[in-house]
Design an enzyme around this catalytic site. Sequence first.
Site, PDB file in Angstrom:
ATOM      1  N   THR A   1      46.144  10.209   9.918  1.00  0.00           N
ATOM      2  CA  THR A   1      45.134   9.767  10.830  1.00  0.00           C
ATOM      3  C   THR A   1      44.369   8.794   9.972  1.00  0.00           C
ATOM      4  OG1 THR A   1      45.151  11.998  11.992  1.00  0.00           O
ATOM      5  CG2 THR A   1      43.546  10.324  12.323  1.00  0.00           C
ATOM      6  N   GLU A   2      43.831   7.575  10.816  1.00  0.00           N
ATOM      7  CA  GLU A   2      42.906   6.715  10.225  1.00  0.00           C
ATOM      8  C   GLU A   2      41.998   6.484  11.321  1.00  0.00           C
ATOM      9  OE1 GLU A   2      45.039   3.138   9.492  1.00  0.00           O
ATOM     10  OE2 GLU A   2      46.644   4.305   7.965  1.00  0.00           O
TER      11      GLU A   2
ATOM     12  N   GLY B   1      27.874  39.608  24.848  1.00  0.00           N
ATOM     13  CA  GLY B   1      26.653  39.207  25.051  1.00  0.00           C
ATOM     14  C   GLY B   1      25.673  38.585  23.882  1.00  0.00           C
ATOM     15  N   GLY B   2      24.477  39.085  23.876  1.00  0.00           N
ATOM     16  CA  GLY B   2      23.483  38.159  22.964  1.00  0.00           C
ATOM     17  C   GLY B   2      24.043  38.508  21.580  1.00  0.00           C
TER      18      GLY B   2
ATOM     19  N   GLU C   1      46.268  18.029  15.180  1.00  0.00           N
ATOM     20  CA  GLU C   1      47.658  17.970  15.100  1.00  0.00           C
ATOM     21  C   GLU C   1      48.308  17.503  16.519  1.00  0.00           C
ATOM     22  OE1 GLU C   1      49.725  20.576  12.735  1.00  0.00           O
ATOM     23  OE2 GLU C   1      48.011  21.261  11.570  1.00  0.00           O
TER      24      GLU C   1
ATOM     25  N   GLY D   1      44.107   7.484  15.619  1.00  0.00           N
ATOM     26  CA  GLY D   1      44.106   8.951  15.850  1.00  0.00           C
ATOM     27  C   GLY D   1      45.272   9.359  16.734  1.00  0.00           C
ATOM     28  N   SER D   2      45.082   9.534  17.871  1.00  0.00           N
ATOM     29  CA  SER D   2      46.190   9.840  18.831  1.00  0.00           C
ATOM     30  C   SER D   2      47.173   8.632  18.811  1.00  0.00           C
ATOM     31  CB  SER D   2      45.505   9.869  20.349  1.00  0.00           C
ATOM     32  OG  SER D   2      44.975  11.218  20.434  1.00  0.00           O
TER      33      SER D   2
ATOM     34  N   THR E   1      43.056  17.022   5.986  1.00  0.00           N
ATOM     35  CA  THR E   1      42.844  18.763   5.711  1.00  0.00           C
ATOM     36  C   THR E   1      43.296  18.654   4.111  1.00  0.00           C
ATOM     37  OG1 THR E   1      42.983  19.322   7.899  1.00  0.00           O
ATOM     38  CG2 THR E   1      43.148  21.038   6.235  1.00  0.00           C
TER      39      THR E   1
END
Lengths: 310, 259, 379
Positions: C126-127, C339-340, C363, C131-132, C158
């Site tokens: 990727t650059e 929940g919280g 990916e 990307g896509s 990564t």
Amino acid sequence: MAGIWIYSEDTIIAQQLITLGRDLAGQLQEKVCVLTIYEQEVQSLIAAGADKVIVLKGDNVWPESYAQAIAAQTTECQPTLLLVGGTLRGKDLAAKVAARLQTGLITDAQSVKVVGGLLETERMIYGGLAVCTEVLNGMNVITIPARAYEVPVADVGRSGEVVTIEVKTEDVMAVGNVCPIVRQGVDITSAEKLVCVGRGIGKQEDMKLAEDLANAMGAEICCTRSVAEDYHWLPNEAYVGISGQKVKPVIYLSMGVSGQVQHVAGIRDSKLIVAIDTNENAPIFAAADYGIVGDLYQIVPLLTEAIKNK
Amino acid sequence: MATIIACYKWVLDEQDIKINPGSLDLDTSRAKSKISDYDRNAIEEAVLQEEKTGAEVASLTFGNSKAKQSLKDALSRGPAKAYWVNDELADKADALVTANVLAAALKKIGQYDVILCGEGASDTYAQQVGPRIATLLGIPAITFVSEMKIESDKVIATRKIGDCTEEVSVSFPVVVTLLPEINKPRIPSLKQVLGAAKKPTTEWSIADLGLTTEEVTAKNKVKSIKGFVMSRKNVIYKEGTPTDKVASLVASLTKEGVL
Amino acid sequence: MSHFLTEEQELMRGVAREFAQQEVAPIAKQLDATHEFPWAWVKRCAELGFMGVSIPEEYGGVGAGVITEAIVIEEIARESGSLALIIDAHTSLGCMPLLHVGTEEQKQKYLVPAAKGEKLMSFGLTEPGAGSDAGGTKTTAVLDGDEWVLNGSKCWITNIGVAETYIITAKTDPDKGNRGISAFIVENGTPGFNIGKPEEKMGLNNSLTGELFFNNCRMPKENLLGQLNKGFPVFLQGLDEGRIAISAMAVGMAQGALDRAVAYSKERVQFGRPICKNQAIAFYLAEMATKVELARTMLYRVARMRDEGLPYTYEAAMLKLYSSEICCEVCDKAVQIHGGIGYSRQLDIERFMRDAKLLTIGEGTSEVQKIVISGRLLA
């Protein structure tokens, strides 16, 4: 009709077993016969209720070396039942005797009863999850945990038969360097009152909450397995559970203990079980007589105050 | 080079067992099986001793056909070969039968210097099979061992028995039963798991061992197995302020006479 | 699922699960907070064979196949998405191209230590402008005598900084579009090769992601990986493989979130009963469990196709699309069920939700997966 036999390398435990032995002997019309390797204990055993005492005299001081001798006596006299004190030494010996005699061996029987003329035992399996009831067939060896029964009141004037037999001991093993395990702390198995700490206590510093409560109650402190083995906040001798100590206090009060089966197996014999935990559904509450659902950090200090102010 | 045989039991994982609330019967239908916890320590100790002294290690188990899965599990942990007495009788076996069968299998294997067992199985925890095997084979047993070493043809072990420790030494052959504190079993690597398939396994049935019917019949009859339920008062204070709840508890405990 | 898994695969699952429960779970939350690279975990993974599960034994791996790799990644992802991603990027993206098109020398020099877990790998595709639109690669590689000279930059890579070996794509023929891209092996420390600072991300905090800069970076010509101008198919194949691994990560994380939600729903009492007694909650859990199981089924199916040498690009795209999307849904719902306290860092569950979000993006975004799927459907 050859007797209810009893053996323990620990005389006090042998005396405790006499309580059970006398009960069974009464129901089965048998006599109680205690085997001992200590000549000097004969009178105390008779005073505790033995009808007969067989002294096994050998050269070896190591109790385990008498397994063969005990097996030989048992083969010769064919008692109905052999009760062995369930210390680790006792379990070792009991297994060897049972193997030699090709009899069944019930380990850590929680109860021994006569039902329809037959002996029935109960013991825990699956880590305390279940109780297995067995009907005994033929002569059996049963190990009974220490302190399961009380020592009978001594009847000093009592008389009984005493037989002394010279026996050969198994001397193959060299045993030495016997060192007492220095207890880091109190023996919780004989404590009257216990405060138990579980993983609900977040930090070691918070143990003070438990200590304060224990002081107010006059109790000792114990814990669950993970507090000892994983966190090391208390020594291993302080943890209660199926693989740790079994306790029988008058009151057991836990804080932050969820009550897993393996832990509960160790507290079953407590007279009163009290639990404090935030989780209403924690299994400990099903095992408790009394309890509070709440935050132990709030509840415990209030409880300590209330007890102090009584 | 010593021959070490580690015995293990293939048991139901008690964590997967459920209790039927009504009948208190055990529901084991979803229970997976595992090598009994303390037996893992036995296998690990055998392998550790092999790494130190170059001993030969084999595993031995008595179980029904479901125990087949256990062989690769055991082998992946280090033994060079596995022995399995495969018989449906294992379902009804008590410690007496198990010890008789294992002792007969050991005699058939022929060569055994050190036999390692866990101090008790995680299902029944009868704590008997190890010393029983020793008596049947006419050899000594060192039980409840927290540390051991092998020196030429001797085992030197430390037993931890309640309120004291003692050091015991005896020449081969010997049975040793181990406390779980003796070691922490290592997690096998993937390579070890794959390597297990290449190791030899020997399977026998009870008929191959020449035992009498009496020797393989459990002595006592199991009358019942029921989930353990404590029947306690279950008086749980949930409502009210913390002060209220504490007051209620203190009142109850005072009435019970424990405060 | 186990009716077609072999005994060995079940045992290997057991190994990964034991490792994840005993060594990863107890410290995953605390490590996530420090954002550090988990060297101790990676070392243990190397010892256990997790860094080269599907690499053949002759190249230092375990030779266990892609299903097993999926199983291992899934079990680890149940406790730490970061560690699962580290392994995924290292093996599927980094090692696989070497395995497929590397020369014997390259395999011995780079693949063997990587499969053993002694050195980590990274894959730079990727650059900033690609990307896509991966074909829009602008990094260039020009042959100058006996050396390739690399210029350009990569981003969202990564294992930056911890990897020793980087597979980098670059344009070698500017006029040929996709068919002018080649792959190169670049070693850490090569002059002209600079590694940026790790990105501060929403989640997957223990996995290091960031930029790579090439400024007249010179590499020996032996470092061309595969054939000249044939790099694009290499990395497409790598992405297909990566899709299996990242889907395993998605299934694992979703399972981990589901397990926690089930446990919590049994414990949390409101209105006098555990919340799982409310059909609303029980039905959420049923839906979550169904999604996870379906994703897992597709995962094993695609892994099997790959192991059997069947073409699987179409199915891999569906797998990645579905498993990543359901993982986000399951993690989100799991927090909701808590929940919280689900929102608090006191528990692990909020980390699952933060970690999951990458899965629909990295990916190949979900949108790219749909391009692949619809492209085939409408061909």
